[in-house]
Design a protein around this motif. Structure first.
Motif, PDB file in Angstrom:
ATOM      1  N   TRP A  12       0.858  -1.189   0.000  1.00  0.00           N
ATOM      2  CA  TRP A  12       0.000   0.000   0.000  1.00  0.00           C
ATOM      3  C   TRP A  12       0.893   1.239   0.000  1.00  0.00           C
ATOM      4  O   TRP A  12       2.119   1.113  -0.069  1.00  0.00           O
ATOM      5  N   GLY A  13       0.270   2.439   0.078  1.00  0.00           N
ATOM      6  CA  GLY A  13       1.039   3.669  -0.110  1.00  0.00           C
ATOM      7  C   GLY A  13       2.025   4.022   0.981  1.00  0.00           C
ATOM      8  O   GLY A  13       2.942   4.797   0.759  1.00  0.00           O
ATOM      9  N   GLY A  14       1.858   3.482   2.200  1.00  0.00           N
ATOM     10  CA  GLY A  14       2.746   3.863   3.299  1.00  0.00           C
ATOM     11  C   GLY A  14       3.642   2.723   3.724  1.00  0.00           C
ATOM     12  O   GLY A  14       3.747   1.706   3.042  1.00  0.00           O
ATOM     13  N   GLY A  15       4.288   2.886   4.901  1.00  0.00           N
ATOM     14  CA  GLY A  15       5.229   1.871   5.362  1.00  0.00           C
ATOM     15  C   GLY A  15       4.602   0.909   6.356  1.00  0.00           C
ATOM     16  O   GLY A  15       3.924   1.340   7.287  1.00  0.00           O
ATOM     17  N   ASN A  16       4.843  -0.399   6.174  1.00  0.00           N
ATOM     18  CA  ASN A  16       4.277  -1.389   7.100  1.00  0.00           C
ATOM     19  C   ASN A  16       4.923  -1.309   8.485  1.00  0.00           C
ATOM     20  O   ASN A  16       4.279  -1.572   9.493  1.00  0.00           O
ATOM     21  N   GLU A  17       6.199  -0.909   8.485  1.00  0.00           N
ATOM     22  CA  GLU A  17       6.890  -0.801   9.770  1.00  0.00           C
ATOM     23  C   GLU A  17       6.178   0.239  10.652  1.00  0.00           C
ATOM     24  O   GLU A  17       5.991   0.044  11.851  1.00  0.00           O
ATOM     25  N   ALA A  18       5.764   1.337   9.995  1.00  0.00           N
ATOM     26  CA  ALA A  18       5.086   2.397  10.733  1.00  0.00           C
ATOM     27  C   ALA A  18       3.746   1.892  11.280  1.00  0.00           C
ATOM     28  O   ALA A  18       3.386   2.161  12.429  1.00  0.00           O
ATOM     29  N   LEU A  19       3.033   1.137  10.466  1.00  0.00           N
ATOM     30  CA  LEU A  19       1.743   0.611  10.923  1.00  0.00           C
ATOM     31  C   LEU A  19       1.934  -0.278  12.140  1.00  0.00           C
ATOM     32  O   LEU A  19       1.180  -0.182  13.109  1.00  0.00           O
ATOM     33  N   ASP A  20       2.963  -1.130  12.079  1.00  0.00           N
ATOM     34  CA  ASP A  20       3.227  -2.022  13.217  1.00  0.00           C
ATOM     35  C   ASP A  20       3.535  -1.205  14.466  1.00  0.00           C
ATOM     36  O   ASP A  20       3.049  -1.493  15.550  1.00  0.00           O
ATOM     37  N   PHE A  21       4.339  -0.152  14.265  1.00  0.00           N
ATOM     38  CA  PHE A  21       4.712   0.698  15.404  1.00  0.00           C
ATOM     39  C   PHE A  21       3.454   1.277  16.070  1.00  0.00           C
ATOM     40  O   PHE A  21       3.283   1.201  17.279  1.00  0.00           O
ATOM     41  N   PHE A  22       2.571   1.850  15.241  1.00  0.00           N
ATOM     42  CA  PHE A  22       1.381   2.486  15.813  1.00  0.00           C
ATOM     43  C   PHE A  22       0.419   1.459  16.413  1.00  0.00           C
ATOM     44  O   PHE A  22      -0.227   1.725  17.418  1.00  0.00           O
ATOM     45  N   GLU A  23       0.360   0.280  15.793  1.00  0.00           N
ATOM     46  CA  GLU A  23      -0.530  -0.752  16.326  1.00  0.00           C
ATOM     47  C   GLU A  23      -0.050  -1.162  17.724  1.00  0.00           C
ATOM     48  O   GLU A  23      -0.837  -1.248  18.664  1.00  0.00           O
TER      49      GLU A  23
END
Ligand code: HEM
Length: 510
Positions: A241-252
């Motif tokens: 997708w358009g953003g970073g998966n690492e960032a999503l994991d961090f926020f989750e």
């Protein structure tokens, strides 16, 4: 391969030709959809609108098409039949009167990561209604008033940053300044984290947050999905997708940890995370719970996944919009010093040095209200809002067919000289009660309109108003030799200044 004993064609060539023919058929089979709909437009083409928008920008494209074909124009965004609707009465029908029955949702036209599927922006039907119903009350006046001390804390950080930056150079990158302010607020009121992105740009929150913002990769993926809609599922399957998966994991992880802390009662903050936790009842907390009977939705509270997805959405929806609103507001005040003086007069008269409250900024400063409205008219952060046609429906003689995507051209409407004479002039007097009563209200919709309008509207206005009042209590905003006047705007996406917008902030001595 030998065809009828006449020609010998290699298999690879035959395969290539078949693929090209299939792609051609796939891209063109619905191009006659506007036949008998009464919706005019240029000759149907898959790429015409995409190419034109990339070349001329979204707003100029809307304006040119509406001037050429009238208030409803039928085209294609890639393979998606897309109608631009620039008539305020039709907008009222679509977004308000027939919203629930015929236009309840938005078309999701790009890949969405699993963690964000449960956010309001992407949800549809009963699930959207359920989540929005749970979350809307967290934006009530009472709850918003409780967030004011958190906003004040971020304003203090903003003032310190201005003080520090002004010492070395009078040219301040205004967009960056307010982006940091907006980031601090979201971290605080949505995720319960206190950060100082002005002073600590390497903070993990700041770094991950920046990797989620709209970028070239996101635009590319959206284009592919518009031309080949089935690619949405392919991208989603591979988690592209358009953003970073690492960032999503961090926020989750950060949200899950914060939720756990809150539930254990270790922390009590008046922020949105807490409000969402409070808004969930005991009961079924199954992330996959999707009952067939809509009544059953009422028997559960928000799941962790829903809280997480919507905290993230608040971040994406609020970060850039609020910072852009403040950036253009500061610019408008800098190039209109007499308007700035009148606003400062109102602020000083009303507050006499006190910190602004919710009541002050919404109920006691009429000039502030007019200035804010005018800045959102001339520079609406979102240039466009959309609705998906769920069922065939005829409105005003136009037949909108199931599957058509409706584009509401917010920026075009608000700069249309028929509705706002001399549209490029910054004039808060357009928003006196008398002037407003002369206009169709559907010509001014910076936060969209109807049941799917911006849920964070009051919060956005609160943040920006408190920030500008605190700022003008201490500083006067001015231009420098580096300020580009008039400001140049980027063509696609949010209404953003092109390059750096330099302004100076001079300490008030009066
Ligand atoms: C100046 C700031 C903002 C502007 C101009 C803005 C504008 C918009 C617009 C135009 C829409 C689409 C509405 C429609 O389709 O009718 C929208 C949707 C939305 N906005 Fe905002 N917004 C702002 C700030 C915020 C903030 C601070 C939040 C939350 C913290 C927020 C949360 C949302 C959400 C969740 C939606 C989707 C609502 C739904 O589909 O039910 N926005 N916003």
């Amino acid at each position: 391969m030998n065809i009828f004993g006449l020609i010998d064609i290699p298999i690879w060539l035959l395969l290539l030709i078949s693929i090209i023919v299939l792609i051609y058929l796939y891209l063109t089979w619905n191009l006659d959809i506007y036949k008998d709909t009464g919706i005019p437009g240029p000759p149907p083409s898959t790429l015409y609108l995409l190419k034109k928008m990339l070349k001329d920008g979204l707003v100029d494209t809307h304006t040119e098409l509406i001037q050429t074909y009238g208030p409803v124009v039928g085209l294609f965004m890639g393979r998606i039949p897309t109608c631009i609707v620039g008539d305020p009465d039709l907008i009222k029908e679509i977004c308000v009167k027939q919203a629930t029955s015929k236009f309840p949702d938005r078309l999701v036209n790009s890949s969405v990561p699993k963690q964000l599927e449960n956010s309001m922006q992407f949800l549809e039907g009963e699930h959207w209604k359920f989540v929005r119903g749970h979350i809307s009350p967290t934006f009530s006046t009472g709850k918003l008033k409780e967030t004011v001390p958190l906003i004040h804390k971020c304003c203090d950080t903003l003032m310190m940053a201005i003080e520090r930056l002004s010492k070395t150079d009078e040219n301040i990158d205004t967009k960056k300044l307010f982006a940091c302010f907006s980031m601090d607020i979201i971290a605080s009121i949505s995720f319960g984290m206190e950060i100082d992105s002005q002073d600590d740009p390497n903070n993990k929150f700041v770094k991950h947050a920046n990797s989620l913002m709209v970028n070239k990769k996101a635009v590319f993926i959206a284009m592919v999905c518009l031309i080949f809609p089935f690619m949405k599922k392919v991208f989603a399957y591979f988690n592209i997708w358009g953003g970073g998966n690492e960032a999503l994991d961090f926020f989750e992880r950060a949200t899950a940890a914060a939720i756990e802390e809150r539930i254990k009662g270790k922390q009590d903050r008046k922020d949105f995370l807490q409000l969402m936790i409070n808004a969930r009842k005991e009961g079924v907390i199954d992330p996959d719970f999707k009952p067939a009977n809509p009544e059953e939705w009422k028997n559960r509270g928000l799941t962790n996944g829903e809280i997480y997805a919507n905290s993230m959405l608040f971040f994406v929806a609020a970060y850039e919009t609020v910072s852009l609103n403040l950036t253009f507001l500061a610019y408008s005040l800098a190039i209109n010093p007499e308007i700035q003086d009148e606003l400062i007069g109102e602020i000083d008269g009303e507050l006499r040095g006190e910190k602004p409250t919710y009541d002050h900024v919404f109920n006691k400063m009429p000039y502030l209200d007019k200035v804010m409205c005018e800045s959102l008219r001339l520079f609406p952060p979102a240039q466009l809002s959309t609705r998906l046609t769920r069922e065939d429906v005829t409105i005003g003689g136009y037949k909108f067919k199931k599957g058509m995507d409706i584009h509401i051209p917010i920026c075009h409407l608000q700069k249309n000289p028929d509705f706002f004479p001399e549209p490029e002039v910054f004039n808060p007097e357009r928003f006196t009660e008398e002037e407003k009563s002369k206009r169709n209200p559907y010509t001014y919709i910076p936060f969209g309109i109807g049941p799917r309008s911006c849920v964070g509207m009051r919060l956005a206005m609160l943040e920006a108003r408190v920030a500008i009042v605190c700022l003008l209590q201490k500083y006067r905003i001015g231009t420098t030799e580096k300020t580009t006047i008039p400001v140049e705007i980027e063509q696609i996406g949010f209404t953003r200044p092109k390059g750096i917008l330099h302004l100076k902030f001079e300490k008030r001595s009066d």
